[in-house]
Structures are given as C-alpha cells and as structure tokens.
Write a protein that holds these residues in place. Structure first.
Motif, PDB file in Angstrom:
ATOM      1  N   VAL A   1       1.714 -11.435   9.476  1.00 60.30           N
ATOM      2  CA  VAL A   1       2.003 -10.470  10.531  1.00 60.30           C
ATOM      3  C   VAL A   1       2.852  -9.375   9.916  1.00 60.30           C
ATOM      4  O   VAL A   1       3.955  -9.619   9.465  1.00 60.30           O
ATOM      5  N   ASP A   2       2.308  -8.154   9.891  1.00 60.59           N
ATOM      6  CA  ASP A   2       3.021  -7.031   9.299  1.00 60.59           C
ATOM      7  C   ASP A   2       3.914  -6.313  10.290  1.00 60.59           C
ATOM      8  O   ASP A   2       4.880  -5.688   9.912  1.00 60.59           O
TER       9      ASP A   2
ATOM     10  N   ASN B   1      -3.481  -8.389   0.813  1.00 58.66           N
ATOM     11  CA  ASN B   1      -3.758  -8.483   2.241  1.00 58.66           C
ATOM     12  C   ASN B   1      -4.582  -9.705   2.618  1.00 58.66           C
ATOM     13  O   ASN B   1      -4.700 -10.028   3.794  1.00 58.66           O
ATOM     14  N   LYS B   2      -5.160 -10.374   1.653  1.00 60.43           N
ATOM     15  CA  LYS B   2      -5.992 -11.525   1.947  1.00 60.43           C
ATOM     16  C   LYS B   2      -5.101 -12.742   2.203  1.00 60.43           C
ATOM     17  O   LYS B   2      -4.346 -13.160   1.330  1.00 60.43           O
ATOM     18  N   PRO B   3      -5.160 -13.320   3.414  1.00 56.95           N
ATOM     19  CA  PRO B   3      -4.334 -14.503   3.683  1.00 56.95           C
ATOM     20  C   PRO B   3      -4.857 -15.710   2.913  1.00 56.95           C
ATOM     21  O   PRO B   3      -6.052 -15.861   2.712  1.00 56.95           O
TER      22      PRO B   3
END
Length: 87
Positions: free
Chosen positions: A59-60, A50-52
């Motif tokens: 964008v999920d 989840n860490k960009p």
C-alpha cells in the motif's frame, strides 16, 4: 600573399565548422543511446519494485482521517443510527 592567408583562414573556419557539426551529431547520438539505456534500467527496476512478492499487497498511499457517513459530518437534520436486522 593576402589572398593566400585569407584562403587558409577560410579553409580552417570551414574545417572547424565541419568537425564541430560531426562532433555534435556523434555526441547527440551517444547521449540519446545512453538516455535510452538509463530509461530501460529505471523501467525494469520500477517493475521489479512494484511487483508484490508471494501474494503480498503493498500500500503506497494511506488516506488521512476521513470518516465518511459518521455523525460528525452531518450538517443538518436528525441522524438516527440503525442496525440492519436479517431474518
């Protein structure tokens, strides 16, 4: 003779009950420890996923075609499209 056989049977039943209780206790503790390790690994993997990277944004969820405020959604009255004029 019968009482001796009965005592031996009771002894083996008690022994089996004690061993099964101990085995159940140790298996539960090992299973709990394994489940905790799996949960920790999943949390770590989710945190990394989840860490960009490099400031990128992931964008999920992309909402469907929802046009808020467009003339297609007006149900009654006159709609006057306007532009704001700045001085």
């Amino acid at each position: 003779m019968v009482t001796m056989i009965l005592k031996i049977i009771i002894f083996f039943i008690a022994l089996g009950w004690i061993f099964s209780s101990l085995l159940r206790y140790f298996l539960n503790s090992k299973l709990k420890k394994f489940a905790d390790q799996v949960q920790a690994a999943q949390r770590e993997e989710a945190r990394k996923k989840n860490k960009p990277k490099d400031g990128n944004v992931n964008v999920d969820f992309v909402p469907g075609d929802q046009k808020k405020g467009s003339s297609g959604n007006i149900s009654g009255g006159d709609y006057i499209d306007y532009e704001e004029v700045k001085d």
